[in-house]
Design an enzyme around this catalytic site. Structure first.
Site, PDB file in Angstrom:
ATOM      1  N   GLU A   1       0.842  -1.193   0.000  1.00  0.00           N
ATOM      2  CA  GLU A   1       0.000   0.000   0.000  1.00  0.00           C
ATOM      3  C   GLU A   1       0.883   1.250   0.000  1.00  0.00           C
ATOM      4  O   GLU A   1       1.824   1.358   0.790  1.00  0.00           O
ATOM      5  CB  GLU A   1      -0.912   0.001   1.231  1.00  0.00           C
ATOM      6  CG  GLU A   1      -1.615   1.313   1.533  1.00  0.00           C
ATOM      7  CD  GLU A   1      -2.464   1.863   0.389  1.00  0.00           C
ATOM      8  OE1 GLU A   1      -2.491   3.092   0.200  1.00  0.00           O
ATOM      9  OE2 GLU A   1      -3.094   1.051  -0.315  1.00  0.00           O
TER      10      GLU A   1
ATOM     11  N   ASN B   1     -10.161   4.710  -0.731  1.00  0.00           N
ATOM     12  CA  ASN B   1     -11.466   5.335  -0.959  1.00  0.00           C
ATOM     13  C   ASN B   1     -12.607   4.542  -0.347  1.00  0.00           C
ATOM     14  O   ASN B   1     -13.693   5.085  -0.117  1.00  0.00           O
ATOM     15  CB  ASN B   1     -11.717   5.496  -2.464  1.00  0.00           C
ATOM     16  CG  ASN B   1     -11.022   6.709  -3.049  1.00  0.00           C
ATOM     17  OD1 ASN B   1     -10.704   7.661  -2.333  1.00  0.00           O
ATOM     18  ND2 ASN B   1     -10.786   6.690  -4.344  1.00  0.00           N
TER      19      ASN B   1
ATOM     20  N   GLY C   1     -20.407   6.068   0.973  1.00  0.00           N
ATOM     21  CA  GLY C   1     -21.648   6.428   1.648  1.00  0.00           C
ATOM     22  C   GLY C   1     -22.141   5.403   2.653  1.00  0.00           C
ATOM     23  O   GLY C   1     -23.032   5.696   3.451  1.00  0.00           O
ATOM     24  N   GLY C   2     -21.609   4.199   2.620  1.00  0.00           N
ATOM     25  CA  GLY C   2     -21.929   3.221   3.654  1.00  0.00           C
ATOM     26  C   GLY C   2     -23.039   2.241   3.316  1.00  0.00           C
ATOM     27  O   GLY C   2     -23.463   1.480   4.185  1.00  0.00           O
TER      28      GLY C   2
ATOM     29  N   ARG D   1     -27.011   9.279 -11.004  1.00  0.00           N
ATOM     30  CA  ARG D   1     -26.122  10.280 -10.427  1.00  0.00           C
ATOM     31  C   ARG D   1     -25.605  11.262 -11.471  1.00  0.00           C
ATOM     32  O   ARG D   1     -25.429  12.447 -11.176  1.00  0.00           O
ATOM     33  CB  ARG D   1     -24.943   9.588  -9.728  1.00  0.00           C
ATOM     34  CG  ARG D   1     -25.329   8.925  -8.420  1.00  0.00           C
ATOM     35  CD  ARG D   1     -24.162   8.211  -7.783  1.00  0.00           C
ATOM     36  NE  ARG D   1     -24.475   7.790  -6.421  1.00  0.00           N
ATOM     37  CZ  ARG D   1     -23.633   7.135  -5.628  1.00  0.00           C
ATOM     38  NH1 ARG D   1     -22.425   6.826  -6.079  1.00  0.00           N
ATOM     39  NH2 ARG D   1     -23.993   6.796  -4.404  1.00  0.00           N
TER      40      ARG D   1
ATOM     41  N   ALA E   1     -20.330   0.119  -5.924  1.00  0.00           N
ATOM     42  CA  ALA E   1     -18.869   0.099  -5.807  1.00  0.00           C
ATOM     43  C   ALA E   1     -18.433  -0.935  -4.778  1.00  0.00           C
ATOM     44  O   ALA E   1     -17.442  -1.653  -4.974  1.00  0.00           O
ATOM     45  CB  ALA E   1     -18.341   1.472  -5.429  1.00  0.00           C
TER      46      ALA E   1
ATOM     47  N   HIS F   1     -15.854   8.857  -9.020  1.00  0.00           N
ATOM     48  CA  HIS F   1     -15.508   7.484  -9.417  1.00  0.00           C
ATOM     49  C   HIS F   1     -15.243   7.456 -10.916  1.00  0.00           C
ATOM     50  O   HIS F   1     -16.015   8.019 -11.692  1.00  0.00           O
ATOM     51  CB  HIS F   1     -16.691   6.561  -9.080  1.00  0.00           C
ATOM     52  CG  HIS F   1     -16.406   5.091  -9.233  1.00  0.00           C
ATOM     53  ND1 HIS F   1     -16.247   4.253  -8.158  1.00  0.00           N
ATOM     54  CD2 HIS F   1     -16.257   4.313 -10.318  1.00  0.00           C
ATOM     55  CE1 HIS F   1     -16.026   3.018  -8.578  1.00  0.00           C
ATOM     56  NE2 HIS F   1     -16.028   3.033  -9.901  1.00  0.00           N
TER      57      HIS F   1
ATOM     58  N   GLU G   1     -11.877  -0.314  -8.694  1.00  0.00           N
ATOM     59  CA  GLU G   1     -12.042   0.831  -9.594  1.00  0.00           C
ATOM     60  C   GLU G   1     -10.982   0.890 -10.686  1.00  0.00           C
ATOM     61  O   GLU G   1     -11.139   1.640 -11.652  1.00  0.00           O
ATOM     62  CB  GLU G   1     -12.035   2.134  -8.778  1.00  0.00           C
ATOM     63  CG  GLU G   1     -12.586   3.328  -9.522  1.00  0.00           C
ATOM     64  CD  GLU G   1     -12.669   4.577  -8.649  1.00  0.00           C
ATOM     65  OE1 GLU G   1     -12.819   5.675  -9.220  1.00  0.00           O
ATOM     66  OE2 GLU G   1     -12.585   4.462  -7.408  1.00  0.00           O
TER      67      GLU G   1
END
Length: 640
Positions: A162, A170, A175-176, A462, A621, A577, A606
Site C-alpha cells: 500500500e 477510498n 456512503g456506507g 447520479r 462500488a 468514481h 475501480e
C-alpha cells in the site's frame, strides 16, 4: 483485527535507535481541544516528572478508519519515543499534524522543552528490499483487502503493498450502503405494492433488446416478475433484475456477463461480510443513485464497517503468511516470458527499490483517478463534462491517483471506457467530501435550487442529477427533508454518513446546515421565495399521496414533507468514481487488446473498466470490490 493493526503500526513506525533527551515536566494530565478537518478534536496527554506516560485522542470528528488511525499512531509514537519528531501518516497527513500540534501545546503547558522534543531522532529503517509470496497484492483499499482475505482463505502466502500508511483507501469514505437482492427483507420493505416503482420493471421489459444476451436477461426478469406477482411480497427483486437495471443504468457500456456476475454474487458477498462481523441495519432502502430499493446501510459510519469486517477475515487466516508493506509505492510490473511474475516498488521512507516476487500471481487494486485532475481532464473532459479542472473538487482520498491502470497497460493490458467518470451530487461545496451528508434517510428527501424549486428527479441517475445541479444558480442545491425522512423527532438527533452529530453543524452555523419548525421559517433562513417552496412541496406531496411519477420522472415516494421540523443543507457535485480502466474477464484476469488473458495478472475494483459503464449505480462500488476482489484473490492463489 488487533493483530493486523499491530503489524501495520510496526511497519509504519519502523525502528528507532535513540529517544529524545531527558525532560522535566510538571506531572499531571493535560488536555487540548483544537479544530480538526471536520470538527473539534481533543487530545489528552499524561506526564510524570520526567516522562510522557500516556497520550490519546479522546474526542474526534475525523474520518473513521483514517483520522482515528492517524491519531492513534501519532500518540503512540510520542509516548514510545518520548519525542515530537514523529512520522506523519501519508493518507492522513493533515489529521496527523493536527494531533501532533495539539500534543505539542499540551506539553508546553506541562513545562516541556518543546524545541528539544522536536529535535530530529536518529532512525534506522528496515532496509529489506526483496519479498517473495504466492500472491502479491498491490493496493490496500476494499478490493485489495478483499483479495488478501480470500487468498489467505485459500491457504497461500500474501504480500500486500500500500502506497500510503493507512489501509482502506477510498473504500473508507463511501456512503456506507451496498446493494443486493435480499429475500429475507423484501417481505416488509413497503406497506403495499407500488405501481410507480414497478413501472421501472415494466419499462425495462418493454424495451427493444439490443442483443440476444439482452433479450435472454429480459426473459429471465420477466419470469422472476411473473412469479413475484403470484405472491404477497411487497417488493419485487431478483439477481436478474439487479443485473438488468445495473447494465441499463450504465447505458449498456458495461460487459453484461461481468454485470451478471456482480449481481449474482452480491447477496453471498453480503453474507460473507456478516459472517466476519459486519452489522447492517434491518431495512431495505433507496441509497443515493441506487435507482431501486435494494440498498442496505451499515451500522458503522462510511465504509468503516466493511473494512473492519474484511480485516477480521484477514486476521482469521493471516498466521505467518501475510506481510503488509505500507508507505511502499509500486511502480512497474515484472514480466517474464509473457507472464507477470512480480512488481517493482519504492519504499517511500528510505527511497530504496523493493522487488516483489509472485510465485502464482499479482493482483492490481490501486483504484481510479477521479482525484487526479490531470488525468480526468485528459481522458474524461468533453461534451458530458466540459469542465473537470481544479475547481471541481473530489471525494477521493490522497494516494489514489490511477497509477496502477498504466502499470497494467505497460504490461500489455487493454484499457476501456477511459472517458467515463462519475460526479457525486451530494458533496460539501467547501470540502468536496460526502461524509457530512445527513445519513439514515428513507429516500423521501428532495432537492431545491436557490429559487426554492425542484429541478430533477431525486431517485435518478447520479450523472443526470449532477448535470442538473451544475446548471442551477451557482451550481448549488439544497437537500431538504423533515424529521420523518430521517426517523428522528429533532433534527439535532441526526448523524452524518461519517457518524458526526448534525447538532454540531447546526449549533455552530457550519457548512450551511439549517433547521426550522415551519416552512415560513425555513424560507427566511434560506433566503428563498416562500411561495416557491410552498408550491414545490404541495406538488410533491400530491405525488406522494397518489403514488404517481412526477414531471421529473421520480417514481419512489415514502412520506410527505408537510410537518416539521425540517432540515436543509447545500450540496454540489464532486469528482467521485472513474468507470474506465483495465479490461478483465469474469475471473478478474487482465486482458490484452485481443481479449487474451495476460498470465499472472488480475485486476479488481475501480482500476477496472468493464463493470459500470457510463454511470455507476450508487451502492455498487462495494459490491464491485467484494465480487472481483475476492475473485482475483481466489484465482491468483491457484494460478500457475
Amino acid at each position: 483485527m488487533k493483530k493486523l493493526l499491530s503489524v501495520v503500526l510496526a511497519l509504519v513506525l519502523c525502528l528507532t535507535l535513540s529517544v529524545a533527551s531527558a525532560q522535566a515536566y510538571t506531572a499531571g494530565t493535560y488536555s487540548k481541544e483544537v479544530p480538526g478537518m471536520h470538527g473539534p478534536l481533543t487530545v489528552e496527554i499524561t506526564v510524570s516528572e520526567d516522562a510522557i506516560t500516556a497520550a490519546a485522542v479522546t474526542a474526534s470528528m475525523e474520518t473513521p478508519g483514517m483520522g482515528d488511525v492517524a491519531g492513534e499512531s501519532i500518540c503512540a509514537q510520542v509516548v514510545e519515543y518520548q519525542s515530537l519528531d514523529v512520522d506523519l501518516l501519508s493518507g492522513a497527513t493533515v489529521t496527523s499534524a493536527i494531533v501532533r500540534n495539539a500534543l505539542t501545546d499540551c506539553l508546553k503547558e506541562a513545562g516541556a522543552d518543546v524545541d528539544a522534543l522536536k529535535a530530529p531522532r536518529e532512525r534506522s529503517y528496515d532496509r529489506t528490499t526483496e519479498f517473495t509470496a504466492d500472491v502479491i497484492i498491490i493496493g490496500g483499499g476494499g478490493a485489495g483487502l478483499s483479495a488478501t482475505a480470500t487468498a489467505l482463505e485459500e491457504g497461500v502466502s500474501v504480500v500486500l503493498v500500500e502506497a500510503t500508511d493507512i489501509l482502506g483507501g477510498n473504500s473508507l469514505v463511501v456512503g456506507g450502503f451496498m446493494n443486493a437482492p435480499i429475500p429475507e427483507l423484501q417481505d416488509y420493505a413497503f406497506p403495499e405494492r407500488s405501481a410507480s416503482v414497478e413501472s421501472l420493471i415494466t419499462a425495462a421489459l418493454d424495451e427493444e433488446p439490443v442483443s440476444e444476451a439482452h433479450k435472454a436477461l429480459q426473459d429471465a426478469v420477466r419470469a422472476d416478475y411473473e412469479a413475484y406477482l403470484e405472491t404477497d411480497k411487497t417488493l419485487f427483486d431478483s439477481a436478474n433484475w439487479f443485473a438488468l437495471q445495473t447494465w441499463n443504468g450504465g447505458d449498456k457500456l458495461g460487459k453484461l456477463e461481468i454485470v451478471k456476475k456482480l449481481a449474482n454474487t452480491a447477496y453471498d458477498d453480503m453474507q460473507w461480510l456478516i459472517a466476519n462481523g459486519q452489522e447492517f441495519r434491518d431495512s431495505v432502502t433507496l441509497g443515493g443513485g441506487a435507482l431501486y430499493y435494494r440498498s442496505r446501510y451499515a451500522v458503522l459510519p462510511n465504509g468503516l464497517g466493511y473494512i473492519t469486517a474484511i480485516k477480521s477475515a484477514i486476521e482469521k487466516n493471516a498466521e505467518d503468511r501475510l506481510t503488509v508493506l505500507l508507505s511502499t509505492k509500486a511502480t512497474d510490473l515484472i514480466v517474464e516470458d509473457g507472464k507477470v511474475v512480480g512488481a517493482k516498488a519504492i519504499n517511500n521512507r528510505t527511497g530504496d527499490e523493493v522487488i516483489l516476487h509472485a510465485t502464482n500471481g499479482v493482483v492490481l487494486s490501486t483504484g481510479g483517478f477521479a482525484g487526479n485532475v490531470e488525468l480526468r481532464q485528459k481522458y474524461c473532459e468533453g461534451e458530458k463534462w466540459p469542465d473537470l479542472g481544479p475547481s471541481v473538487k473530489t471525494t477521493n482520498v490522497s494516494g489514489v491517483r490511477g497509477d496502477g491502470i498504466f502499470m497494467a497497460q505497460n504490461a500489455g493490458a487493454a484499457l476501456v471506457n477511459m472517458d467515463q467518470i462519475q460526479l457525486l451530487p451530494y458533496c460539501n461545496p467547501n470540502t468536496g467530501m460526502v461524509n457530512d451528508t445527513v445519513g439514515g434517510g428513507n429516500g423521501s428527501s428532495i432537492f431545491l435550487n436557490k429559487e426554492g424549486k425542484r429541478f430533477v428527479r431525486e431517485d435518478g441517475r447520479r450523472d443526470e442529477m449532477s448535470k442538473a445541479i451544475i446548471a442551477q444558480t451557482d451550481g448549488i442545491m439544497y437537500i431538504f427533508g423533515n424529521a420523518e425522512t430521517y426517523g428522528v423527532t429533532s433534527m439535532y438527533d441526526c448523524k452524518t454518513l461519517g457518524g458526526q452529530p448534525v447538532s454540531y453543524f447546526l449549533e455552530n452555523n457550519l457548512h450551511g446546515f439549517v433547521t426550522a419548525d415551519t416552512i415560513e421559517e425555513m424560507a427566511e433562513k434560506l433566503n428563498m421565495p416562500l411561495e416557491n417552496i410552498k408550491e414545490t412541496l404541495d406538488a410533491y406531496n400530491q405525488h406522494v399521496e397518489e403514488g404517481t411519477p412526477d414531471e421529473f420522472g421520480r417514481v419512489t415516494y415514502v412520506n410527505k414533507l408537510e410537518e416539521g421540523p425540517f432540515i436543509a443543507f447545500p450540496r454540489q457535485p464532486s469528482a467521485h468514481h472513474t468507470m474506465g480502466g483495465v479490461d478483465i474477464d469474469e475471473m478478474a484476469h487482465a486482458l490484452d487488446a485481443d481479449r487474451n488473458i495476460i498470465p499472472g495478472l488480475y485486476c479488481a475494483g475501480e482500476i477496472t473498466g468493464v463493470v459500470h459503464g457510463a454511470n455507476r449505480i450508487g451502492g455498487n462500488a462495494i459490491v464491485d470490490y467484494l465480487t472481483f476482489g475476492r475473485e482475483a484473490g481466489r484465482n491468483a492463489a491457484h494460478a500457475e
